[in-house]
Design a protein around this motif. Sequence first.
Motif, mmCIF file in Angstrom:
data_model
loop_
_atom_site.group_PDB
_atom_site.id
_atom_site.type_symbol
_atom_site.label_atom_id
_atom_site.label_comp_id
_atom_site.label_asym_id
_atom_site.label_seq_id
_atom_site.Cartn_x
_atom_site.Cartn_y
_atom_site.Cartn_z
ATOM 1 N N VAL A 37 -88.073 34.595 -68.666
ATOM 2 C CA VAL A 37 -88.088 33.762 -67.459
ATOM 3 C C VAL A 37 -87.479 34.516 -66.284
ATOM 4 C CG1 VAL A 37 -87.130 31.655 -66.425
ATOM 5 C CG2 VAL A 37 -88.132 31.593 -68.706
ATOM 6 N N TYR A 38 -86.387 35.235 -66.523
ATOM 7 C CA TYR A 38 -85.735 36.005 -65.466
ATOM 8 C C TYR A 38 -86.644 37.117 -64.956
ATOM 9 C CZ TYR A 38 -81.885 38.325 -63.029
ATOM 10 O OH TYR A 38 -81.072 38.881 -62.084
ATOM 11 N N TYR A 41 -89.432 35.517 -62.940
ATOM 12 C CA TYR A 41 -88.952 35.050 -61.642
ATOM 13 C C TYR A 41 -88.676 36.229 -60.707
ATOM 14 C CZ TYR A 41 -86.833 31.989 -58.231
ATOM 15 O OH TYR A 41 -86.565 31.297 -57.080
ATOM 16 N N THR A 42 -88.185 37.323 -61.248
ATOM 17 C CA THR A 42 -88.005 38.534 -60.441
ATOM 18 C C THR A 42 -89.352 39.026 -59.932
ATOM 19 O OG1 THR A 42 -86.088 39.139 -61.784
ATOM 20 C CG2 THR A 42 -87.040 40.860 -60.435
ATOM 21 N N PHE A 44 -91.969 37.177 -59.402
ATOM 22 C CA PHE A 44 -92.407 36.212 -58.405
ATOM 23 C C PHE A 44 -91.739 36.473 -57.054
ATOM 24 C CE2 PHE A 44 -91.559 32.148 -56.250
ATOM 25 C CZ PHE A 44 -92.865 31.776 -55.954
ATOM 26 N N ILE A 45 -90.443 36.750 -57.071
ATOM 27 C CA ILE A 45 -89.727 37.032 -55.828
ATOM 28 C C ILE A 45 -90.239 38.313 -55.189
ATOM 29 C CG2 ILE A 45 -87.482 37.710 -54.881
ATOM 30 C CD1 ILE A 45 -86.199 35.770 -56.829
ATOM 31 N N SER A 48 -93.904 37.892 -53.591
ATOM 32 C CA SER A 48 -94.183 36.871 -52.576
ATOM 33 C C SER A 48 -94.446 37.527 -51.225
ATOM 34 C CB SER A 48 -93.015 35.883 -52.472
ATOM 35 O OG SER A 48 -91.841 36.560 -52.103
ATOM 36 N N SER A 60 -89.166 44.391 -62.669
ATOM 37 C CA SER A 60 -89.169 43.045 -63.250
ATOM 38 C C SER A 60 -88.952 43.086 -64.755
ATOM 39 C CB SER A 60 -90.479 42.333 -62.946
ATOM 40 O OG SER A 60 -90.668 42.200 -61.568
ATOM 41 N N LEU A 101 -80.790 38.554 -58.219
ATOM 42 C CA LEU A 101 -82.001 37.854 -57.788
ATOM 43 C C LEU A 101 -82.011 37.626 -56.281
ATOM 44 C CD1 LEU A 101 -82.833 35.061 -60.382
ATOM 45 C CD2 LEU A 101 -84.145 37.098 -59.844
#
Length: 136
Positions: A37-38, A41-42, A44-45, A48, A60, A101
């Motif tokens: 998940v981390y 999410y990394t 995704f950040i 973006s 990531s 993050l």
Amino acid sequence: MATPSTLHGHRAAHRRPSAHRHLPAAAVGVPLLLGVVYGLYTAFILSSGHVFSTAKTVLSIVSGLVLAVLAFGFGRIQHSLPKEARAAGYGVLIGGAMGFLYSMTGSSVLSSSFIGAGFGIGAVIATFYLFYTHED
């Protein structure tokens, strides 16, 4: 004539430790899930509004892997620590992860440090309260 109790088939109450200790599924599954998940999410950040590159993919994957390894390692030793040190360990782990993050958004090192410290202090307070109220 009286015979010793060991001859009657009674054995000592102790067991010999097994050669192979099996980890519970949660001991491996929770850090693995946190790492995945981390890492996602990394990613995704980092993606973006920007083109996703190989370097961002590697970052990531490595960040998720590092968090999973640290969470697994801390989970293995946490029960041997007193509740204060255990709460501090969770604070460092959570604060460092959240500060990293936040730094991925392009913010300054100082603001990332403050965000990480805030999350870390909050985690220390919450976990210490949890450990203190649920003593054995």
